[in-house]
Design a protein around this motif. Structure first.
Motif, PDB file in Angstrom:
ATOM      1  N   SER A 167       1.550   6.887  -6.861  1.00  8.60           N
ATOM      2  CA  SER A 167       0.447   7.740  -7.315  1.00  8.60           C
ATOM      3  C   SER A 167       0.774   9.218  -7.103  1.00  8.60           C
ATOM      4  O   SER A 167       0.253  10.054  -7.836  1.00  8.60           O
ATOM      5  CB  SER A 167      -0.846   7.363  -6.576  1.00  8.60           C
ATOM      6  N   THR A 168       1.613   9.530  -6.122  1.00 12.16           N
ATOM      7  CA  THR A 168       1.957  10.945  -5.910  1.00 12.16           C
ATOM      8  C   THR A 168       3.187  11.354  -6.695  1.00 12.16           C
ATOM      9  O   THR A 168       3.435  12.536  -6.892  1.00 12.16           O
ATOM     10  CB  THR A 168       2.207  11.226  -4.415  1.00 12.16           C
ATOM     11  N   HIS A 169       3.988  10.390  -7.131  1.00 10.17           N
ATOM     12  CA  HIS A 169       5.182  10.715  -7.911  1.00 10.17           C
ATOM     13  C   HIS A 169       5.043  10.161  -9.313  1.00 10.17           C
ATOM     14  O   HIS A 169       5.102   8.955  -9.498  1.00 10.17           O
ATOM     15  CB  HIS A 169       6.435  10.122  -7.240  1.00 10.17           C
ATOM     16  N   PRO A 170       4.862  11.060 -10.295  1.00 12.16           N
ATOM     17  CA  PRO A 170       4.636  10.587 -11.670  1.00 12.16           C
ATOM     18  C   PRO A 170       5.862   9.884 -12.253  1.00 12.16           C
ATOM     19  O   PRO A 170       6.958   9.986 -11.713  1.00 12.16           O
ATOM     20  CB  PRO A 170       4.317  11.863 -12.434  1.00 12.16           C
ATOM     21  N   PRO A 209       0.816  -1.225   0.000  1.00 12.73           N
ATOM     22  CA  PRO A 209       0.000   0.000   0.000  1.00 12.73           C
ATOM     23  C   PRO A 209       0.848   1.272   0.000  1.00 12.73           C
ATOM     24  O   PRO A 209       0.498   2.248  -0.674  1.00 12.73           O
ATOM     25  CB  PRO A 209      -0.821  -0.131   1.287  1.00 12.73           C
ATOM     26  N   ALA A 210       1.990   1.254   0.710  1.00 16.48           N
ATOM     27  CA  ALA A 210       2.803   2.473   0.796  1.00 16.48           C
ATOM     28  C   ALA A 210       3.401   2.810  -0.557  1.00 16.48           C
ATOM     29  O   ALA A 210       3.417   3.975  -0.979  1.00 16.48           O
ATOM     30  CB  ALA A 210       3.913   2.271   1.834  1.00 16.48           C
ATOM     31  N   LEU A 211       3.899   1.804  -1.262  1.00 13.69           N
ATOM     32  CA  LEU A 211       4.479   2.037  -2.589  1.00 13.69           C
ATOM     33  C   LEU A 211       3.407   2.494  -3.571  1.00 13.69           C
ATOM     34  O   LEU A 211       3.659   3.386  -4.395  1.00 13.69           O
ATOM     35  CB  LEU A 211       5.144   0.753  -3.107  1.00 13.69           C
ATOM     36  N   VAL A 212       2.224   1.892  -3.486  1.00  9.60           N
ATOM     37  CA  VAL A 212       1.123   2.310  -4.359  1.00  9.60           C
ATOM     38  C   VAL A 212       0.867   3.802  -4.131  1.00  9.60           C
ATOM     39  O   VAL A 212       0.718   4.574  -5.092  1.00  9.60           O
ATOM     40  CB  VAL A 212      -0.151   1.488  -4.070  1.00  9.60           C
ATOM     41  N   GLU A 213       0.848   4.209  -2.886  1.00  8.40           N
ATOM     42  CA  GLU A 213       0.644   5.616  -2.518  1.00  8.40           C
ATOM     43  C   GLU A 213       1.761   6.487  -3.107  1.00  8.40           C
ATOM     44  O   GLU A 213       1.516   7.526  -3.712  1.00  8.40           O
ATOM     45  CB  GLU A 213       0.626   5.707  -0.976  1.00  8.40           C
ATOM     46  N   TRP A 214       3.034   6.001  -2.953  1.00  8.42           N
ATOM     47  CA  TRP A 214       4.176   6.784  -3.446  1.00  8.42           C
ATOM     48  C   TRP A 214       4.113   6.937  -4.966  1.00  8.42           C
ATOM     49  O   TRP A 214       4.327   8.010  -5.489  1.00  8.42           O
ATOM     50  CB  TRP A 214       5.493   6.101  -3.037  1.00  8.42           C
ATOM     51  N   MET A 255       7.567  -2.357 -10.616  1.00  6.33           N
ATOM     52  CA  MET A 255       6.719  -2.139  -9.430  1.00  6.33           C
ATOM     53  C   MET A 255       5.693  -1.047  -9.712  1.00  6.33           C
ATOM     54  O   MET A 255       4.537  -1.142  -9.300  1.00  6.33           O
ATOM     55  CB  MET A 255       7.584  -1.759  -8.220  1.00  6.33           C
ATOM     56  N   ARG A 256       6.134   0.014 -10.471  1.00  9.99           N
ATOM     57  CA  ARG A 256       5.179   1.076 -10.812  1.00  9.99           C
ATOM     58  C   ARG A 256       4.036   0.502 -11.660  1.00  9.99           C
ATOM     59  O   ARG A 256       2.854   0.775 -11.410  1.00  9.99           O
ATOM     60  CB  ARG A 256       5.892   2.199 -11.582  1.00  9.99           C
ATOM     61  N   SER A 257       4.426  -0.331 -12.608  1.00 11.42           N
ATOM     62  CA  SER A 257       3.399  -0.898 -13.487  1.00 11.42           C
ATOM     63  C   SER A 257       2.465  -1.827 -12.701  1.00 11.42           C
ATOM     64  O   SER A 257       1.266  -1.886 -12.973  1.00 11.42           O
ATOM     65  CB  SER A 257       4.092  -1.614 -14.647  1.00 11.42           C
ATOM     66  N   ALA A 258       3.026  -2.536 -11.709  1.00 12.02           N
ATOM     67  CA  ALA A 258       2.203  -3.475 -10.940  1.00 12.02           C
ATOM     68  C   ALA A 258       1.419  -2.775  -9.829  1.00 12.02           C
ATOM     69  O   ALA A 258       0.575  -3.401  -9.188  1.00 12.02           O
ATOM     70  CB  ALA A 258       3.073  -4.575 -10.336  1.00 12.02           C
ATOM     71  N   ASP A 280      13.870   8.447  -4.635  1.00 13.54           N
ATOM     72  CA  ASP A 280      14.589   9.084  -3.524  1.00 13.54           C
ATOM     73  C   ASP A 280      14.336   8.352  -2.209  1.00 13.54           C
ATOM     74  O   ASP A 280      13.794   7.247  -2.186  1.00 13.54           O
ATOM     75  CB  ASP A 280      14.190  10.562  -3.427  1.00 13.54           C
ATOM     76  N   GLU A 281      14.745   9.000  -1.166  1.00 12.93           N
ATOM     77  CA  GLU A 281      14.624   8.402   0.162  1.00 12.93           C
ATOM     78  C   GLU A 281      13.170   8.064   0.502  1.00 12.93           C
ATOM     79  O   GLU A 281      12.885   7.026   1.090  1.00 12.93           O
ATOM     80  CB  GLU A 281      15.210   9.381   1.200  1.00 12.93           C
ATOM     81  N   SER A 282      12.231   8.946   0.065  1.00  7.41           N
ATOM     82  CA  SER A 282      10.821   8.705   0.402  1.00  7.41           C
ATOM     83  C   SER A 282      10.315   7.411  -0.234  1.00  7.41           C
ATOM     84  O   SER A 282       9.517   6.676   0.344  1.00  7.41           O
ATOM     85  CB  SER A 282       9.946   9.867  -0.056  1.00  7.41           C
ATOM     86  N   ALA A 283      10.832   7.133  -1.456  1.00  5.80           N
ATOM     87  CA  ALA A 283      10.447   5.889  -2.116  1.00  5.80           C
ATOM     88  C   ALA A 283      10.956   4.699  -1.312  1.00  5.80           C
ATOM     89  O   ALA A 283      10.236   3.716  -1.095  1.00  5.80           O
ATOM     90  CB  ALA A 283      11.011   5.842  -3.530  1.00  5.80           C
ATOM     91  N   TYR A 284      12.223   4.777  -0.895  1.00  5.19           N
ATOM     92  CA  TYR A 284      12.801   3.669  -0.121  1.00  5.19           C
ATOM     93  C   TYR A 284      12.117   3.510   1.226  1.00  5.19           C
ATOM     94  O   TYR A 284      11.988   2.395   1.739  1.00  5.19           O
ATOM     95  CB  TYR A 284      14.317   3.857   0.043  1.00  5.19           C
TER      96      TYR A 284
END
Lengths: 367, 417
Positions: free
Chosen positions: B76-79, B69-74, B157-160, B85-89
């Protein structure tokens, strides 16, 4: 007999026999000669061998024994497509995936005829049966009578000298059938073709044919023009099969050349014309046509034989009265009298004397 | 308006005729519906719903998105194109910790592994110590697994991250995405599906043609024999139907294998040498022979039912009109059997396209068909979405052939029996 005579007919069956299973003969020793331009009908009940004869002539069946000749040449082993015989089938057999024009053009195409010639011939054949407007229809879009005309046109379009027809009018209603009989007969006369026509309808056979061959049990029972067949049947089968007939069983008492006397089972003695009577004491069936019976004394033909009768039933049929009577112990003796102005009305239970001319009473073999 | 009502036909008591007709037929219609309702429900539950769900899986796969869920959120906010960056990790670390807790790292990793092979272990090994990661997360994660800075992994991961995807259809057509997301063909050695689909089509067409060629004379014989003999022959035709498919296929294996009956016979007759036995099994030949035999009744039956209705007088008429027997057959008989040829051919073709058991047993490597690949993805690799995408393509091909048939011959002309 086996050598081709010069006066031989156009179509000749020479001692033809046919068996399907090797045990029974469907056609037994058939000898038949059909003249050029003749309209010959093969008439008989189903299973009498008439259709088999037609199929042998068309080439779809081979004769087990004997020879079939067309125009003097043996065609026993000639395949159907080389015989050049036109054929009209009972169910018309119009090719359902082709239009009327394509159906008619088919026999011309397989003969390698050019396109313009084909079109002219197809048009001529369609006009001949008054179906010129239907060239682009499919068989399924036409009525039975129309399909019948197309089938006729298709069998004639390649100008065959011989046309075979296998109960072509069987599926039509009565009125249309009578009309088509007339048309086929007219076409036959106009084109001068030879027609071999198969039917089980005796009315059709009588109205259309030059000669009728009555088939039964694989044999021709009688081959004669319609009037002779009707008036002078050669045996009880023909008498019974063609038209309505009264049969009186009895024994031959005396026999001369032109006449004989028959003692009926109830004791009465009647005069009759011997047909296939060989000796005195022979069992016989005397056949009399219902319309040749008279009941008014003043109308009785000279020399007529009188016999007692009791009226059982009178059926009104419009143009005639059909009177069922008990005569010489037989309950289904039928008399037909014309419905004329002032005709005597008979009632059931009435007793009277009936009579007929000895010539009309034909003493035949018992069946 | 007054015109319309005055022209409306009514019954004797003034009710509109249409309404009266509907009312009078309502009971009958309801009864008819009740009669078919059990079958309708059965088909709905056992056929339409499962197939619909299966096809749904070909473009819907939430095994990654629901576990991260956290990556899905990231994402969606980062095109697309944003720096990892660090926030993604941080999001990754949070999700990995969650996966450890739910024991779902394998499941999520499998989904990414479809795109970038070797990534399933990346997820499982990193998740093992995920609850101990301390910021900065990028450093901590890369220390465990260097591969996490591969842009391909992040693209996958973005695509999934969305459960809706066309990736499986791309894979089914030997296509993939490169680092920038552009659609490109897969490497030469990995392209298998299109070739396999082509082979399935070819094999099916060959089998259909063979079935028609072999079935036509038998059907003709059946339709022209007398009833008693025809029934006997019909039993022989139907006999294979009463034998298990497996038994029939195994019988062909006994016959066709290199130490089998046919080869033994040929060697015994001296037609081939013992060391040159013909390979008829575990290749395309085996598949074609066995499947033709098994599918043959499906051409014979529709052909027979059509031929039975063609009276012999048509061919006789053609012959009497001057056609040779070959012309009469070609111009008159054959066109009338077209509905049977169409029905039998289409039936066999559709069955052959989806055939599975026979090619699996006798096909070897060359004689495999697309359905074997679908089964493999269903049972072995467990990539159901890819299996569904392949199955959907198969269905589409069959429907296209159906459509072509309808355009050429007309579906109303088809006669199955």
């Amino acid at each position: 007999m086996t050598t081709a005579a010069t006066d031989e007919g156009f179509v000749v069956f020479d001692h033809v026999q046919k068996s399907y299973d090797g045990e029974t003969l469907v056609v037994k020793d058939l000898n038949l000669s059909i003249g050029k331009g003749e309209f010959l009908t093969m008439l008989g009940p189903s299973g009498s061998g008439k259709t088999t004869c037609l199929m042998m002539l068309a080439g779809f069946e081979t004769a087990t024994h004997g020879e079939i000749r067309l125009g003097g040449t043996n065609i026993n082993h000639l395949p159907p497509h080389k015989r050049g015989i036109g054929m009209v089938f009972q169910n018309y057999a119009l090719f359902p995936h082709m239009t009327v024009a394509e159906n008619l053009s088919f026999p011309l195409e397989v003969r390698g005829m050019g396109k313009s010639d084909r079109e002219a011939k197809v048009k001529r054949a369609l006009d001949m049966v008054q179906m010129g407007k239907f060239a682009n229809r499919r068989p399924a879009q036409m009525s039975g009578g129309q399909q019948q005309r197309i089938a006729l046109a298709r069998a004639l379009v390649f100008d065959p000298e011989l046309v075979l027809m296998d109960e072509p009018l069987g599926a039509l209603d009565k009125q249309l059938r009578e009309h088509m009989q007339f048309e086929i007969k007219a076409l036959h006369e106009r084109l001068g073709i030879t027609v071999v026509y198969v039917t089980h309808d005796q009315g059709e056979a009588l109205t259309m044919s030059d000669r009728v061959a009555v088939f039964n049990d694989g044999r021709i029972q009688q081959l004669a023009p319609p009037d002779e067949l009707y008036e002078r049947p050669k045996n009880s089968f023909v008498a019974q099969f063609i038209g309505e007939n009264n049969k009186l069983p009895g024994t031959v008492e005396s026999l001369e050349e032109e006449t004989c006397t028959v003692r009926l089972q109830t004791g009465e003695l009647i005069n009759a014309t011997p047909v296939n009577i060989r000796h005195v004491g022979q069992e016989t069936l005397v056949s009399i046509r219902p319309e040749r019976i008279e009941f008014k004394p003043e109308m009785m033909p000279p020399g007529a034989h009188m016999i007692d009768a009791e009226v059982l039933e009178v059926i009104y049929m419009g143009d005639i009265f059909r009177t069922r009577m008990r005569v010489a112990g037989i309950d289904d003796f039928v008399m037909k009298s014309r419905n004329t102005l002032g005709q005597t009305k008979l009632r059931p239970g009435e007793r009277l004397k009936i009579g007929w001319h000895p010539q009309d009473a034909r003493a035949l073999d018992p069946m | 308006m007054t015109d319309a009502t005055s022209q409306m036909i009514t019954t004797a008591d003034g009710k509109p005729l249409k309404a009266a007709l509907a009312a009078s037929l309502a009971v009958r219609r309801r009864r008819a519906f009740l009669l078919v309702a059990p079958l309708f429900l059965f088909i709905l539950i056992s056929f339409i719903v499962p197939i619909g769900q299966m096809l749904f899986q070909s473009f819907y796969n939430d095994t990654f998105s629901k576990n991260a869920p956290a990556l899905v959120e990231w994402f969606s906010t980062h095109p697309e194109g944003s720096e990892i960056d660090e926030s993604a990790y941080a999001a990754l670390a949070a999700d990995l910790a969650l996966m450890k807790k739910n024991r779902s790292a394998g499941e999520a990793g499998t989904r990414i592994n479809y795109d970038v092979s070797g990534t399933r272990s990346l997820f499982t090994s990193t998740a093992r110590g995920a609850d101990k990661f301390q910021p900065p997360f990028k450093e901590a994660i890369l220390k465990v697994e260097k591969k996490w800075d591969d842009p391909n992994v992040w693209r996958a991961m973005r695509s999934a991250s969305s459960p809706f995807t066309l990736d499986f259809y791309l894979a089914a057509n030997d296509l993939t995405r490169d680092e920038t997301g552009k659609i490109v063909p897969v490497a030469e050695g990995q392209a298998i599906y299109k070739k396999l689909m082509g082979r399935t089509l070819m094999l099916s067409l060959e089998i259909t043609a063979l079935c028609l060629l072999l079935g036509f004379p038998i059907a003709f014989l059946l339709s022209s024999l007398p009833m008693r003999k025809a029934m006997l022959l019909m039993i022989l035709v139907l006999l294979p139907f009463w034998t298990s498919l497996l038994v029939r296929t195994t019988a062909w294996m006994v016959l066709l294998q290199s130490q089998g009956v046919v080869n033994d016979l040929l060697v015994w007759l001296g037609l081939i040498r013992d060391d040159h036995r013909i390979q008829m099994m575990y290749n395309e030949t085996g598949t074609i022979v066995a499947m033709t035999h098994i599918l043959l009744p499906f051409t014979i039956l529709p052909l027979y039912s059509v031929m039975k209705t063609i009276p012999p007088s048509y061919v006789r008429a053609a012959r009497s009109l001057g056609a040779t027997s070959w012309t009469a057959f070609r111009r008159v008989y054959l066109p009338q059997t077209l509905p049977g040829i169409g029905a039998g051919g289409l039936l066999v073709f559709i069955l052959a396209m989806g055939y599975y058991i026979t090619p699996a047993l006798v096909g070897g490597a060359d004689g495999q068909m697309i359905s074997n690949m679908i089964a493999m993805h269903m049972q072995k690799t467990l990539n159901w979405s890819l299996a569904a995408a392949l199955a959907a393509e198969l269905l589409a091909i069959v429907l296209i052939f159906f459509w072509i048939y309808d355009k050429l011959v007309g579906i109303d002309k088809m006669k199955l029996g």
